[in-house]
Design a protein around this motif. Structure first.
Motif, mmCIF file in Angstrom:
data_model
loop_
_atom_site.group_PDB
_atom_site.id
_atom_site.type_symbol
_atom_site.label_atom_id
_atom_site.label_comp_id
_atom_site.label_asym_id
_atom_site.label_seq_id
_atom_site.Cartn_x
_atom_site.Cartn_y
_atom_site.Cartn_z
ATOM 1 N N ARG A 53 0.829 -1.206 0.000
ATOM 2 C CA ARG A 53 0.000 0.000 0.000
ATOM 3 C C ARG A 53 0.860 1.251 0.000
ATOM 4 O O ARG A 53 1.872 1.310 0.686
ATOM 5 C CB ARG A 53 -0.835 0.081 1.278
ATOM 6 C CG ARG A 53 -2.036 -0.762 1.318
ATOM 7 C CD ARG A 53 -2.783 -0.442 2.610
ATOM 8 N NE ARG A 53 -3.841 -1.396 2.819
ATOM 9 C CZ ARG A 53 -4.463 -1.565 3.977
ATOM 10 N NH1 ARG A 53 -4.128 -0.836 5.020
ATOM 11 N NH2 ARG A 53 -5.418 -2.450 4.085
ATOM 12 N N CYS A 54 0.399 2.244 -0.735
ATOM 13 C CA CYS A 54 1.046 3.551 -0.621
ATOM 14 C C CYS A 54 0.493 4.228 0.634
ATOM 15 O O CYS A 54 -0.552 3.842 1.156
ATOM 16 C CB CYS A 54 0.795 4.394 -1.865
ATOM 17 S SG CYS A 54 -0.905 4.959 -2.056
ATOM 18 N N GLU A 55 1.183 5.229 1.127
ATOM 19 C CA GLU A 55 0.777 5.901 2.357
ATOM 20 C C GLU A 55 -0.595 6.555 2.232
ATOM 21 O O GLU A 55 -1.392 6.514 3.169
ATOM 22 C CB GLU A 55 1.836 6.914 2.779
ATOM 23 C CG GLU A 55 3.110 6.243 3.257
ATOM 24 C CD GLU A 55 4.154 7.237 3.735
ATOM 25 O OE1 GLU A 55 3.794 8.382 4.090
ATOM 26 O OE2 GLU A 55 5.333 6.860 3.766
ATOM 27 N N ASN A 73 -3.241 3.873 2.476
ATOM 28 C CA ASN A 73 -3.253 3.358 3.840
ATOM 29 C C ASN A 73 -4.036 4.301 4.764
ATOM 30 O O ASN A 73 -4.851 3.848 5.565
ATOM 31 C CB ASN A 73 -1.823 3.159 4.356
ATOM 32 C CG ASN A 73 -1.779 2.344 5.611
ATOM 33 O OD1 ASN A 73 -2.226 1.205 5.634
ATOM 34 N ND2 ASN A 73 -1.248 2.923 6.668
ATOM 35 N N ARG A 74 -3.805 5.596 4.636
ATOM 36 C CA ARG A 74 -4.562 6.573 5.429
ATOM 37 C C ARG A 74 -6.045 6.529 5.072
ATOM 38 O O ARG A 74 -6.903 6.560 5.945
ATOM 39 C CB ARG A 74 -4.023 7.986 5.204
ATOM 40 C CG ARG A 74 -2.795 8.325 6.007
ATOM 41 C CD ARG A 74 -2.477 9.810 5.948
ATOM 42 N NE ARG A 74 -2.296 10.313 4.592
ATOM 43 C CZ ARG A 74 -1.168 10.240 3.898
ATOM 44 N NH1 ARG A 74 -0.094 9.685 4.441
ATOM 45 N NH2 ARG A 74 -1.085 10.717 2.676
ATOM 46 N N GLU A 115 -0.194 3.993 11.106
ATOM 47 C CA GLU A 115 0.962 4.714 10.570
ATOM 48 C C GLU A 115 2.122 3.783 10.216
ATOM 49 O O GLU A 115 2.801 3.984 9.217
ATOM 50 C CB GLU A 115 1.417 5.759 11.590
ATOM 51 C CG GLU A 115 2.550 6.610 11.100
ATOM 52 C CD GLU A 115 2.965 7.670 12.103
ATOM 53 O OE1 GLU A 115 3.996 8.307 11.858
ATOM 54 O OE2 GLU A 115 2.278 7.849 13.120
ATOM 55 N N HIS A 116 2.348 2.757 11.024
ATOM 56 C CA HIS A 116 3.458 1.831 10.779
ATOM 57 C C HIS A 116 2.940 0.467 10.329
ATOM 58 O O HIS A 116 3.459 -0.572 10.722
ATOM 59 C CB HIS A 116 4.322 1.697 12.036
ATOM 60 C CG HIS A 116 4.931 2.996 12.443
ATOM 61 N ND1 HIS A 116 5.940 3.597 11.736
ATOM 62 C CD2 HIS A 116 4.652 3.835 13.466
ATOM 63 C CE1 HIS A 116 6.268 4.738 12.307
ATOM 64 N NE2 HIS A 116 5.490 4.913 13.362
ATOM 65 N N LEU A 135 2.378 -1.214 4.462
ATOM 66 C CA LEU A 135 3.298 -0.247 3.860
ATOM 67 C C LEU A 135 4.636 -0.884 3.508
ATOM 68 O O LEU A 135 5.360 -0.385 2.651
ATOM 69 C CB LEU A 135 3.523 0.933 4.807
ATOM 70 C CG LEU A 135 2.294 1.794 5.102
ATOM 71 C CD1 LEU A 135 2.609 2.796 6.199
ATOM 72 C CD2 LEU A 135 1.801 2.476 3.841
#
Length: 68
Positions: free
Chosen positions: A2-4, A7-8, A14-15, A19
């Motif tokens: 997943r790209c950030e 993911n958001r 966050e971690h 990712l």
């Protein structure tokens, strides 16, 4: 992986292992998440596994096993 941004958008941590390309969320239409988690546990014994209402998260994290 997943790209950030994705993911958001999907509420990922966050971690997240996603990712790092070390996780997958799995859904099988003919099985409940609880049934699927049981099969995954017996067959693959992943390092990380979480059962949610519509899918099962599995990952190959380093360190101790995690279940939720």
């Amino acid at each position: 992986r997943r790209c950030e941004a994705h993911n958001r958008a999907c509420g990922g941590k966050e971690h997240s292992q996603h990712l790092l390309g070390k996780a997958a969320d799995i859904r099988v239409s003919s099985l409940s998440p609880k049934e699927l988690a049981s099969l995954i546990e017996k067959r693959f014994n992943p390092k990380g596994m979480g059962t949610y209402s519509t899918f099962v998260h599995v990952d190959v994290r380093e360190g101790p096993r995690a279940r939720w």
